[in-house]
Scaffold this motif. Structure first.
Motif, PDB file in Angstrom:
ATOM      1  N   LYS A   1       0.830  -1.212   0.000  1.00 22.90           N
ATOM      2  CA  LYS A   1       0.000   0.000   0.000  1.00 22.90           C
ATOM      3  C   LYS A   1       0.862   1.258   0.000  1.00 22.90           C
ATOM      4  O   LYS A   1       0.510   2.263  -0.621  1.00 22.90           O
ATOM      5  CB  LYS A   1      -0.955   0.006   1.189  1.00 22.90           C
ATOM      6  CG  LYS A   1      -2.073  -0.990   1.034  1.00 22.90           C
ATOM      7  CD  LYS A   1      -3.035  -0.915   2.196  1.00 22.90           C
ATOM      8  CE  LYS A   1      -4.139  -1.947   2.009  1.00 22.90           C
ATOM      9  NZ  LYS A   1      -5.108  -1.911   3.100  1.00 22.90           N
ATOM     10  N   VAL A   2       2.001   1.216   0.680  1.00 24.97           N
ATOM     11  CA  VAL A   2       2.908   2.364   0.683  1.00 24.97           C
ATOM     12  C   VAL A   2       3.469   2.572  -0.719  1.00 24.97           C
ATOM     13  O   VAL A   2       3.544   3.703  -1.212  1.00 24.97           O
ATOM     14  CB  VAL A   2       4.041   2.176   1.718  1.00 24.97           C
ATOM     15  CG1 VAL A   2       5.113   3.232   1.556  1.00 24.97           C
ATOM     16  CG2 VAL A   2       3.474   2.204   3.120  1.00 24.97           C
ATOM     17  N   PHE A   3       3.835   1.486  -1.383  1.00 21.35           N
ATOM     18  CA  PHE A   3       4.336   1.565  -2.753  1.00 21.35           C
ATOM     19  C   PHE A   3       3.264   2.165  -3.667  1.00 21.35           C
ATOM     20  O   PHE A   3       3.526   3.081  -4.435  1.00 21.35           O
ATOM     21  CB  PHE A   3       4.732   0.167  -3.248  1.00 21.35           C
ATOM     22  CG  PHE A   3       5.040   0.108  -4.709  1.00 21.35           C
ATOM     23  CD1 PHE A   3       6.215   0.634  -5.206  1.00 21.35           C
ATOM     24  CD2 PHE A   3       4.153  -0.484  -5.591  1.00 21.35           C
ATOM     25  CE1 PHE A   3       6.497   0.576  -6.562  1.00 21.35           C
ATOM     26  CE2 PHE A   3       4.434  -0.547  -6.936  1.00 21.35           C
ATOM     27  CZ  PHE A   3       5.610  -0.011  -7.420  1.00 21.35           C
ATOM     28  N   ARG A   4       2.049   1.663  -3.569  1.00 21.64           N
ATOM     29  CA  ARG A   4       0.947   2.152  -4.404  1.00 21.64           C
ATOM     30  C   ARG A   4       0.735   3.641  -4.162  1.00 21.64           C
ATOM     31  O   ARG A   4       0.606   4.417  -5.103  1.00 21.64           O
ATOM     32  CB  ARG A   4      -0.325   1.367  -4.102  1.00 21.64           C
ATOM     33  CG  ARG A   4      -1.524   1.816  -4.911  1.00 21.64           C
ATOM     34  CD  ARG A   4      -2.763   0.984  -4.540  1.00 21.64           C
ATOM     35  NE  ARG A   4      -3.901   1.378  -5.315  1.00 21.64           N
ATOM     36  CZ  ARG A   4      -4.729   2.364  -5.003  1.00 21.64           C
ATOM     37  NH1 ARG A   4      -4.541   3.067  -3.905  1.00 21.64           N
ATOM     38  NH2 ARG A   4      -5.758   2.658  -5.779  1.00 21.64           N
ATOM     39  N   HIS A   5       0.720   4.046  -2.903  1.00 22.22           N
ATOM     40  CA  HIS A   5       0.521   5.456  -2.561  1.00 22.22           C
ATOM     41  C   HIS A   5       1.642   6.322  -3.153  1.00 22.22           C
ATOM     42  O   HIS A   5       1.382   7.404  -3.703  1.00 22.22           O
ATOM     43  CB  HIS A   5       0.457   5.617  -1.039  1.00 22.22           C
ATOM     44  CG  HIS A   5       0.355   7.047  -0.608  1.00 22.22           C
ATOM     45  ND1 HIS A   5      -0.788   7.794  -0.752  1.00 22.22           N
ATOM     46  CD2 HIS A   5       1.283   7.871  -0.065  1.00 22.22           C
ATOM     47  CE1 HIS A   5      -0.559   9.019  -0.305  1.00 22.22           C
ATOM     48  NE2 HIS A   5       0.680   9.087   0.121  1.00 22.22           N
ATOM     49  N   ALA A   6       2.876   5.861  -3.043  1.00 24.64           N
ATOM     50  CA  ALA A   6       4.012   6.632  -3.563  1.00 24.64           C
ATOM     51  C   ALA A   6       3.929   6.782  -5.081  1.00 24.64           C
ATOM     52  O   ALA A   6       4.187   7.862  -5.620  1.00 24.64           O
ATOM     53  CB  ALA A   6       5.324   5.956  -3.169  1.00 24.64           C
TER      54      ALA A   6
END
Length: 86
Positions: free
Chosen positions: A64-69
């Motif tokens: 989710k952090v990757f997607r958000h970034a």
């Protein structure tokens, strides 16, 4: 993206002139080779291209952090793009 299979990249965002590489510990452990490879990619595509490295471990642990970034970096100007990503 390249005819030479040894120079394949993980993801290409041509509209953003960006290559995304997912870096595993073994394959991308040598920073000198990584820099030379990034230079080779930019030499083939153009100096304005960016190479973004994402550690595989971070991606697996918290996608989710990757997607958000990625959304923040590449879709911030396009609300419709935000709604269409995963």
């Amino acid at each position: 993206i390249f005819a030479d299979k040894r120079a394949a990249v993980d993801f290409v965002l041509p509209d953003h002139k960006t290559v995304i590489e997912i870096d595993g510990e073994l394959y991308h452990a040598d920073k000198t080779k990584q820099c030379l490879r990034d230079d080779s990619i930019r030499h083939r595509l153009g100096s304005e291209w960016k190479v973004l490295h994402i550690p595989a471990e971070a991606l697996v642990k918290n996608p989710k952090v990757f997607r958000h970034a990625i959304l923040k970096r590449f879709c911030s100007d396009s609300p419709s793009a935000k709604n269409n990503v995963g």
